[in-house]
Each structure stands twice: as C-alpha cells, then as structure tokens.
Scaffold this active site. Sequence first.
Site, PDB file in Angstrom:
ATOM      1  N   LYS A  63       0.795  -1.230   0.000  1.00 36.90           N
ATOM      2  CA  LYS A  63       0.000   0.000   0.000  1.00 36.90           C
ATOM      3  C   LYS A  63       0.833   1.288   0.000  1.00 36.90           C
ATOM      4  CE  LYS A  63      -4.245  -1.626   2.132  1.00 36.90           C
ATOM      5  NZ  LYS A  63      -5.255  -1.341   3.154  1.00 36.90           N
ATOM      6  N   ASP A  99      -9.840   3.336   2.347  1.00 41.35           N
ATOM      7  CA  ASP A  99      -9.906   2.701   3.673  1.00 41.35           C
ATOM      8  C   ASP A  99     -10.573   3.620   4.705  1.00 41.35           C
ATOM      9  OD1 ASP A  99      -8.707   0.287   2.965  1.00 41.35           O
ATOM     10  OD2 ASP A  99      -6.684   1.048   3.324  1.00 41.35           O
TER      11      ASP A  99
END
Length: 264
Positions: A63, A99
Amino acid sequence: MIIGDPVEHSLSPAMHNAAYEALGIEDKFVFVAARIKPEQLRQAVESVRTLGIHGLTVTIPHKVDILNYLNNIDETAKKIGAVNTVVNNEGILTGYNTDWLGVITPIKNILPNIKNKKAAVIGAGGASRAMIYGLVKEGANVKIFNRTLDKARQLAEEFECEADSLDAISQVRDYDIVLNSTTLGMGDKISESPLPADLLNDKQLVFDAVYTPYQTRFLKEAEMKGAKIIHGVEMLLHQGVAQFELYTGVKAPVETMKKILVNE
Ligand code: NAP
C-alpha cells in the site's frame, strides 16, 4: 485485479464480482497474480498498463510502495500515505485510498455528526492511519493509544491529534467513540481485547477493525455493556463500496456486497 502477499483469503474478488453480477456489468474481478513480492511490484504495476486492466486493489504489503509507480495520487491518499485502489485510465494510473471511508461511513450511519466527539484510536499501525485521517477530517478530537508510544506520537504529529501509551487506556472511559486498530482479538490473540470491559459503557460507539472472527471479544464485551458496535466487516464493506464506485462510476449494490462478507 488484486495484489498483496498473502492475498488468497481476500474476500474482495467475491464481493466485487457479486456486485458486477447484480448490476449486469460484464467486468470480472480476478486474482491474476496472487502473491506479488515487494521486488515484483514495479513489474506488476507495469502489467496493469500493458494488459489494460481497469482497476487494481492493493493490499498489504504494497500500500505504501505503490505510490512510487503511479502517474497520479489523489490528495487523500497522499495525506494518508497509502493507496488501496488504482484506476487505469488509458494507461494513466491514479491511486486512491478508500480505507478511511470504510471507517467513517459506518460511523456516520450511526452518529451523523462526529464533530467535537472524543475518539480513542487504539493502535498506531497501517489500519489506524485511515481511521485517524477520517476522524480528524470529520472534526473529532482524536487521541491515539499505542503500546509503542513513539509510534503513536509520530502519527499524532502527522495528523495533528494527541497520543498516549496503552498504560493510560483507562481514559477511554470518557470517550464517545472507541476504535481498535490493533491485532488483539484475532489469530493467536483471539481471546484478547485491547482494553478491560469496565471502561466501556452504553453511551459509546465501539468499532473493531478486526474482522475475523466476526464478533471479537472486544465487541462482545462492548455489546454487553450496552454500547453500539461496528464490526470490522463493515470497514471491509465500505472501503469496497467506495472502491467499486471508483472502478465503475455507478452506485454500488451495498446489500449484495454485504451478504458475501457476512455469509462467508
Ligand atoms: P499493523 O500495522 O501491524 O499494526 C498493529 C498494531 O497492533 C500496532 O499498533 C501494534 O502496536 C498493535 N499490537 C500488536 N500486538 C499487540 C499487543 N500484544 N498488545 C498491544 N498492541 C499490540 O497492523 P494493521 O495492518 O494496522 O492491522 C491491524 C488490524 O486491523 C488487523 O487485525 C487487520 O486485520 C485489521 N484491518 C482490518 C481492515 C478492515 O477492513 N476491517 C483493514 C485493515 C486492517 P505496536 O506499535 O506497539 O507494535
């Protein structure tokens, strides 16, 4: 396509495919490359361009590193410092982070206005960054509690909030929202909770990022104390919903996607 390592237990392909099917979209979400090692990341991203793959879901451990291989990074992803979603527009790859919406959307479904609410984030790892970003953005007063105080302090400096050690966890008694972003409650720590149950009460909203098991010890105890609870699965769901909408430009069938996560 999804990349990560490990990734074979990810529920993302099933969740996205159910949504495509429900809406009659002919795209398919596939595991093209299940285990991409960090040293293969550049090549994996290049293959997205070469093969014309429209969307890429990025998970641990890529990520952060993936930021180096994209053409554009959206401002939110820059601030969070991580990308979980890449959209390929004719070879131009743009990175996003959804997220934080996985955290904020279910919270706002219960508490529409979190401005000035006291929020305690327990943990200072990857998942906590999205939590802290979202809560600060919505105007909550955030304090991070972490076993390693230095990590909490670094995040607090970055996101302009407060930090304390896990030894000071009894302060949580006075908090409106209590969020777990540690690994306590899963795997070999399945019987553990990040805090003693007597710190929880019926005025609180309690959120657990852990999603296996569905109902953690932390959430069980919170529910017994009368708190409202949000399961980790909701985080998984709502980051996926936002991701689906970036990939397709159409509204996601939330209930269809939820069924996949809750039934599996
Ligand atoms: P991470 O970066 O490794 O961070 C782990 C955190 O847990 C750190 O703050 C660490 O504290 C703390 N911790 C670990 N063991 C501990 C212990 N014995 N006592 C106290 N604190 C402890 O992990 P992550 O990627 O943020 O993931 C954290 C959790 O969130 C995982 O359960 C993951 O599955 C979940 N998650 C869920 C979603 C979702 O969509 N629901 C998304 C992402 C992650 P130190 O800093 O002191 O080491």
